[in-house]
Design a protein around this motif. Structure first.
Motif, PDB file in Angstrom:
ATOM      1  N   THR A  51       0.831  -1.199   0.000  1.00  0.00           N
ATOM      2  CA  THR A  51       0.000   0.000   0.000  1.00  0.00           C
ATOM      3  C   THR A  51       0.871   1.256   0.000  1.00  0.00           C
ATOM      4  N   LEU A  52       1.898   1.262   0.832  1.00  0.00           N
ATOM      5  CA  LEU A  52       2.803   2.416   0.863  1.00  0.00           C
ATOM      6  C   LEU A  52       3.549   2.576  -0.455  1.00  0.00           C
ATOM      7  N   TYR A  69       0.503   3.538  -3.176  1.00  0.00           N
ATOM      8  CA  TYR A  69      -0.409   4.651  -2.912  1.00  0.00           C
ATOM      9  C   TYR A  69       0.176   5.725  -2.005  1.00  0.00           C
ATOM     10  N   TYR A 127      -5.356   0.103   2.249  1.00  0.00           N
ATOM     11  CA  TYR A 127      -4.683  -0.919   3.063  1.00  0.00           C
ATOM     12  C   TYR A 127      -5.622  -2.073   3.401  1.00  0.00           C
ATOM     13  N   PHE A 178       0.856   7.732   1.484  1.00  0.00           N
ATOM     14  CA  PHE A 178      -0.088   8.105   2.543  1.00  0.00           C
ATOM     15  C   PHE A 178      -1.161   9.033   1.990  1.00  0.00           C
ATOM     16  N   SER A 179      -1.836   8.579   0.951  1.00  0.00           N
ATOM     17  CA  SER A 179      -2.901   9.397   0.353  1.00  0.00           C
ATOM     18  C   SER A 179      -4.101   9.450   1.299  1.00  0.00           C
ATOM     19  N   PHE A 234      -5.623   6.099   2.318  1.00  0.00           N
ATOM     20  CA  PHE A 234      -4.645   5.100   2.742  1.00  0.00           C
ATOM     21  C   PHE A 234      -5.290   3.906   3.452  1.00  0.00           C
TER      22      PHE A 234
END
Length: 156
Positions: A103-104, A107, A117, A109-110, A113
């Protein structure tokens, strides 16, 4: 598995390599669909994901998973129950950690997030548990036993 730290690390390395490969293919296909770019995308992300996966496995997840499993198991439980219990908790821990990594990576820290996640972790768990229990776990044990089988000198 393994009689010493070297063998245990080799077992972990085989298991982690096969799981990262399988889950990388799954995630690339899930994210991008089947295309001629699947191999390229898997190959470019494989080494960093493997290094993160090995580090998390050795330093964090295996200790927690084995600790939890050993509290739930009795010494008299069959070996297969011990293997399945430890594998289950390993998959849970690795899915949570590697989904965070994925995820990091994709994406950051949109604003979405947490949604990304939890979605990623749920989809990864669906694939990781059967992959581990049906394919990678048995294949790793088979390969490990082939590598570390001690031949009897009288039969060699």
């Amino acid at each position: 598995m393994g009689k010493n730290k070297k063998e245990a690390f080799i077992f972990t390395a085989i298991m982690c390599t096969l799981m990262v490969l399988g889950m990388s293919i799954y995630n690339v296909v899930l994210f991008s669909g089947w295309s001629s770019r699947v191999i390229i995308e898997v190959a470019t992300g494989f080494v960093p994901a493997l290094l993160v996966g090995l580090l998390l496995d050795v330093v964090v997840v295996s200790r927690l998973a084995k600790g939890i499993a050993l509290r739930l198991l009795k010494p008299t439980d069959p070996v297969v129950k011990k293997i399945l219990t430890i594998s289950f908790f390993m998959v849970c821990g690795m899915v949570l950690c590697m989904s965070l990594y994925g995820t990091l990576t994709h994406y950051g820290f949109s604003g979405n997030f947490l949604a990304h996640y939890f979605s990623t972790a749920g989809l990864n768990f669906i694939c990781a548990l059967p992959l581990q229990l049906i394919v990678v776990g048995p294949l790793t044990r088979f390969l490990f036993m082939r590598i570390f089988t001690v031949q009897n000198p009288t039969t060699a």
